[in-house]
Structure formats: C-alpha cells, structure tokens
Design a protein around this motif. Structure first.
Motif, mmCIF file in Angstrom:
data_model
loop_
_atom_site.group_PDB
_atom_site.id
_atom_site.type_symbol
_atom_site.label_atom_id
_atom_site.label_comp_id
_atom_site.label_asym_id
_atom_site.label_seq_id
_atom_site.Cartn_x
_atom_site.Cartn_y
_atom_site.Cartn_z
ATOM 1 N N ASP A 125 0.821 -1.210 0.000
ATOM 2 C CA ASP A 125 0.000 0.000 0.000
ATOM 3 C C ASP A 125 0.860 1.268 0.000
ATOM 4 O O ASP A 125 0.643 2.187 0.782
ATOM 5 C CB ASP A 125 -0.927 -0.039 1.233
ATOM 6 N N HIS A 283 7.869 1.903 5.408
ATOM 7 C CA HIS A 283 8.025 0.531 5.839
ATOM 8 C C HIS A 283 9.322 -0.021 5.268
ATOM 9 O O HIS A 283 9.327 -1.050 4.621
ATOM 10 C CB HIS A 283 6.883 -0.341 5.310
ATOM 11 N N TRP A 308 5.430 -5.778 3.558
ATOM 12 C CA TRP A 308 4.080 -5.250 3.769
ATOM 13 C C TRP A 308 3.063 -6.351 3.474
ATOM 14 O O TRP A 308 2.963 -6.813 2.327
ATOM 15 C CB TRP A 308 3.818 -4.051 2.841
ATOM 16 N N GLU A 349 2.914 -6.189 9.129
ATOM 17 C CA GLU A 349 1.642 -6.889 8.914
ATOM 18 C C GLU A 349 1.772 -8.172 8.095
ATOM 19 O O GLU A 349 1.019 -8.397 7.142
ATOM 20 C CB GLU A 349 0.622 -5.954 8.257
ATOM 21 N N TYR A 405 -11.524 0.793 9.962
ATOM 22 C CA TYR A 405 -11.875 -0.417 9.221
ATOM 23 C C TYR A 405 -12.833 -1.321 10.002
ATOM 24 O O TYR A 405 -13.648 -1.999 9.430
ATOM 25 C CB TYR A 405 -10.630 -1.248 8.897
ATOM 26 N N GLU A 440 0.294 1.403 14.636
ATOM 27 C CA GLU A 440 -0.510 2.121 13.630
ATOM 28 C C GLU A 440 -1.933 2.230 14.117
ATOM 29 O O GLU A 440 -2.491 1.256 14.644
ATOM 30 C CB GLU A 440 -0.544 1.372 12.292
ATOM 31 N N LYS A 507 -4.675 9.049 5.070
ATOM 32 C CA LYS A 507 -4.733 9.114 6.535
ATOM 33 C C LYS A 507 -3.701 10.077 7.111
ATOM 34 O O LYS A 507 -3.465 10.104 8.325
ATOM 35 C CB LYS A 507 -4.583 7.721 7.135
HETATM 36 C C1 ADA Z 1 -1.809 -0.921 7.349
HETATM 37 C C2 ADA Z 1 -0.451 -0.727 6.748
HETATM 38 C C3 ADA Z 1 -0.193 0.658 6.257
HETATM 39 C C4 ADA Z 1 -1.438 1.213 5.565
HETATM 40 C C5 ADA Z 1 -2.591 1.181 6.530
HETATM 41 C C6 ADA Z 1 -3.883 1.704 5.940
HETATM 42 O O1 ADA Z 1 -1.859 -0.868 8.686
HETATM 43 O O2 ADA Z 1 0.585 -1.113 7.609
HETATM 44 O O3 ADA Z 1 0.894 0.655 5.375
HETATM 45 O O4 ADA Z 1 -1.720 0.451 4.458
HETATM 46 O O5 ADA Z 1 -2.836 -0.147 6.885
HETATM 47 O O6 ADA Z 1 -3.931 2.879 5.604
HETATM 48 O O7 ADA Z 1 -4.811 0.928 5.792
#
Ligand code: ADA
Length: 534
Positions: A125, A283, A308, A349, A405, A440, A507
C-alpha cells in the motif's frame, strides 16, 4: 581513504523494457526518480543512468543508498553487481582499472512481479517508484583503511561504549583513537573493545548530545543512551518513556522517495515541534540524512526492513527469506551508530498467525541480535488477537484501526470503539512482560471535507485525539505511532479496503504537499493541554 559524492547530474534514458537500446538523450539528477518526471509519471519501465567517474586506479567501493525496484550496476560496460533490495544500501568493491576517466552506468526498473521471492510486491500500500532515490558515493581506499566503525553505548552513567572495527582488506598494527577531536590514543589493533568516552553527555530527546569517534582517520558520530525493555515498560536512560508520534513515508508526489534534504528536514522538524518524540519509518530502511536529522533534533525512530502484508507462500520461500534476512543485516550495519534509532523492525503486517512463519521471524530477530543487542526487535502485527509469533520479539506492536476499518457500521461515532479495543489488548497481554505499543492507528481525511462524517477532517481529529488521550491515560501502553504523518502515494483499485481516493493513502495529518489538516493543529493543542509539550 577518500570519499567523493557522485550525486548530481547524470545522463539518462527511459526505456519501456530491457529490449530497447538506451539513447541517453536526456539528463536526470541523482538522487532522482524517473517516474515522477513529466511524460513518465506512473510508467513502469527501466531508467538508465550514466556518468563519468575519475579514479586514481585500483580497488574502490561504490555505495548506493537506495535504488530499485531492481538495479544492475556497470563499470566501463562490465556488470559489477545487481540488487533486488530496494531502499537498502549496496556496497560494491571491485578493481576500477587504471587511473583516469571511467563510465558508471546503473540500469534500474520499477517492474513489480508476482514471484514469491520478490521483495517489493505489487500489493503493497505505497507506490513503488523507480530510480536512484538516495545518495551515491565513491570510496578510494588502502587495504588497511577502516571500512566500518560501530559504536554501541553500554552504560549511560559511565559513558562506556563498545567499539567494533572492520578494515577493507588487512588489519593495521595499531589503531589511533580520538573522541570529539581530542587527544589521540594509540592501541594495538582489536576488532572489538570497550572505551569510556571522556566528558560524555547523555543523548535524549530533550538533550540530543552527540559525540564523534575517530579511528585511523575515519570518523563517525554517535550518542550515549541506553534502552531497557526487560519489563512491561520501555526505559530510555533508565527512565520510563512514552512514545507519542507518527508513521512517516519517505515520499512526495513530485519526488517519490528521492525526497530533497530540505523537505526531510522540514518534515522532521515539524514532527518534533508538534510535540511528538517518535517516528516510525514505515516501511523500509531509512535514509542516512533522515537519521542524521533525527539524531540531531532528538526524535526517536523505529526503523524496519521492507515488507508489507506478506503471505505464507513468500514468508516460507527460501529466496524471500534470504533477502529479508539480508535486509535486516544491512539495515543494522548501516544505522547502528544512530542514537535516534531505538527499535528494529521488519515485515509490517505479515501473516504471523501462521505457525509456518515462525522460523522466519526467529531468523530475522536473530540476524538483528547477532549484530546488536542494544535495541529491541519487533514487527507490527495487524492480527494481534491470533498472532502466534509475538512471543519471539521484544515489543508487542499492534496495528489496529478501530473506528475506521473495524465495525464500519458504527456511525455516527466510531471513536467510542477506541478505548474498548485498547482495553481488550491490555487484558489479552496483561501477563506478558514486554512493552506494548500501538504501531498504527488512524482515519483518512480528505483535506477540505468538513462534513463531520468519515473522511472528514473533523472525524479524523476526533479519532486521533481519542487515541492520544487513551495512550496517555493507559499504563499498559508504552506509546503510539499514529498513521500517518502526511498523505502518501499509493494505488487506486488494488483492492485496498475502502479504496484509496486520488491514489493516495489519505490518513495523513498533513496533505502530500504538507498542508496541515485540522487534526495536526488540534493534536498540538491536546499535547499542550496534557503537558506533553511545554
Ligand atoms: C496498514 C499498513 C499501512 C497502511 C494502513 C492503511 O496498517 O501497515 O501501510 O496500508 O494499513 O492505511 O490501511
């Protein structure tokens, strides 16, 4: 020994694949990503970088501090190395030939493949930019010159440090040692020994005092501070510390990960002035410059090897495992002297709820511990309730997204989910004698959306304030890294939950161009109210 920067203007050519002949009809700066350039934005292909280099002849070392996704290196047309370890340091030692002018060429692509052994996967991501995105330099050396110097603080009350010395080809008879450019002491050669730093000062976020060690002409900067994670609390210099900070990507839409030094300095200073004491370098291994600034301003860092959301087939693939272990080894070697780095991490993760993944987690932990026992090791788990690898590492690190989420039908106020979630994990891990942090947590906000619903600046503000208040209130938690410092490039349509409007992970507390959203200001006020910032 002489080290020369090879940053600057290089000849350049982009080709759509490896079959096309490069024409070198344009220029690029190093560091510089090719797929942020007009006409090449978002393209996948190969960047061919070329320049002339003058040497005095004989053996040299070329250092590349980050290129990829993949890269191959050529000296006078002959391949001298290749890498698949994006974001990692590459050191190439070889005979440069006669004194005079030579040609250095790097061919680097941003192709993402589905091979299990690949380190940079198509589903990560964050955007996989291409190019040489960090420093390049040339070191001309004599056989007895020092290649690597590590200073590991042992005791912050006495100023004792362990020093490790590694030479290029041959050990000299003696070592001439000086701290802070002071009096020189000559001792018989030893690859490892302990010294007391004279008139030492302790490094901390409040007083980031640095020292210099010079051995046979090679100098490194270091700080004296110790960490203790033997109980449920994380101690810095013998005192409990609560980490309050954020995750940060080395990324900018106009530069990719080839972030200019001015931007890095401004980002990190802003984080410090916000009242945060902690940044998770998500990361992947961090740039030298980033860590140098963190050392100087007193910002604590979690540095991690690239990974990741990796799944069992990769995590049990011998090629992937070897590469991940090699990343961990290189990361520790590269950053060992930075006092700001207080946590080593890897594999964000991953599928750590699978028993079959335990051997790799143990291997990575041991690879790190072989080189450095002075810092705790961890990985961020997004499945803490059913994780079966957390016992292998030193810190329990939770990536959790209550109010974003999880339980997404909970409108209007998902922030009520935060404390119960924290309490749930505090209960689950109440008998585990390890520090626990939230690595996180966050909510997306589209700049300018003031609706008050999800995706608005108000909702993000409420959620992050609730998080920080809870972390400050709850003893079981040694800290939090909010997700995310600023919006960062990723992909649309790769199946990320709830999507990624604009192709960004939204975010951030600031936009990708570093415009603060409401949460940034309100969190600062909160940190003042709570006495975290004076
Ligand atoms: C995860 C991940 C992040 C990012 C985040 C998100 O925790 O480690 O890199 O993807 O989710 O924004 O959903």
């Amino acid at each position: 020994m002489k080290t020369t920067s090879l940053n600057g203007i290089w000849e350049f050519c982009f080709t759509k694949d490896y079959t096309e002949t490069p024409l070198f009809n344009s220029m690029i700066t190093v560091p510089g990503c090719f797929d942020v350039m007009p006409g090449k934005f978002g393209k996948r292909g190969c960047g061919h970088y070329r320049r002339k280099v003058f040497t005095n002849g004989g053996k040299i070392m070329l250092t590349f501090d980050g290129c990829g996704v993949h890269a191959a290196f050529y000296w006078d047309g002959v391949q001298i190395g290749k890498t698949v370890l994006a974001y990692n340091r590459e050191e190439l030692i070889f005979d440069s030939g006669d004194a005079g002018e030579h040609e250095l060429m790097v061919v680097t692509d941003n192709f993402l493949s589905q091979e299990p052994s690949e380190q940079f996967k198509f589903f990560y991501d964050f955007y996989a930019f291409g190019g040489i995105y960090s420093d390049v330099y040339l070191t001309e050396f004599e056989p007895e010159d020092i290649r690597h110097l590590a200073v590991i603080p042992l005791d912050h009350t006495t100023g004792e440090v362990k020093i490790q010395v590694e030479c290029f080809e041959k050990n000299p008879e003696t070592l001439k040692i000086a701290f802070d450019n002071g009096a020189e002491e000559e001792i018989p050669f030893a690859s490892e020994f302990v010294k007391k730093v004279p008139a030492f000062k302790v490094w901390s976020p409040e007083t980031p005092a640095l020292h210099t060690l010079t051995v046979n002409g090679k100098s490194v900067s270091f700080g004296i501070r110790t960490l203790d994670w033997s109980g449920k609390r994380l101690l810095l210099n013998g005192k409990e510390i609560k980490l309050i900070g954020c995750n940060r990507h080395e990324s900018h839409p106009e530069f990719g990960p080839a972030t200019p030094e001015n931007l890095i300095l401004t980002d990190l200073t802003a984080i410090k002035e916000q009242g945060f004491n902690f940044v998770r370098g998500s990361h992947y291994p961090q740039k030298e410059f980033t860590l140098e600034i963190c050392d100087r301003i007193g910002l604590l860092v979690w540095e991690e090897a690239l990974g990741w959301g990796n799944h069992e087939p990769e995590l049990t693939d011998p090629g992937f495992c070897d590469n991940e272990a090699e990343q961990c080894r290189r990361m520790v070697r590269k950053s060992i002297n930075h006092p700001s780095v207080i946590i080593w991490g890897f594999l964000n993760e991953a599928e750590t709820n699978k028993e079959s993944v335990r051997p790799l987690i143990k291997r990575l932990r041991d690879t790190i511990r072989e080189q450095d026992q002075s810092r705790p090791v961890t990985f961020a788990s997004n499945r803490p309730a059913k994780d079966c690898c957390m016992d292998l590492v030193d810190i329990l690190s939770l990536n959790i997204y209550p109010g974003w989420y999880d339980q997404i039908d909970c409108d209007p106020d998902g922030t009520t989910l935060i404390r119960p979630e924290f309490e749930k994990f505090a209960e689950q891990f109440k008998d585990v004698s390890k520090p626990m942090i939230v690595s996180e947590i966050g909510a997306a906000a589209i700049y300018g959306d003031h609706s008050g619903y999800r995706w608005s600046e108000e909702y993000q503000t409420d959620l992050l304030k609730t998080v920080v208040n809870a972390i400050l209130d709850m003893d079981r938690y040694s800290g939090v890294a909010l997700w995310l410092f600023c919006d960062a490039n990723t992909y649309v349509g790769t199946g990320h939950y709830l999507g990624r409007p604009r192709g960004f992970n939204n975010k951030g507390m600031l936009t990708e161009h570093r415009k603060p959203k409401m949460s940034w200001y309100k969190l600062h006020e909160l940190l003042i109210e709570r006495g975290v910032v004076q």
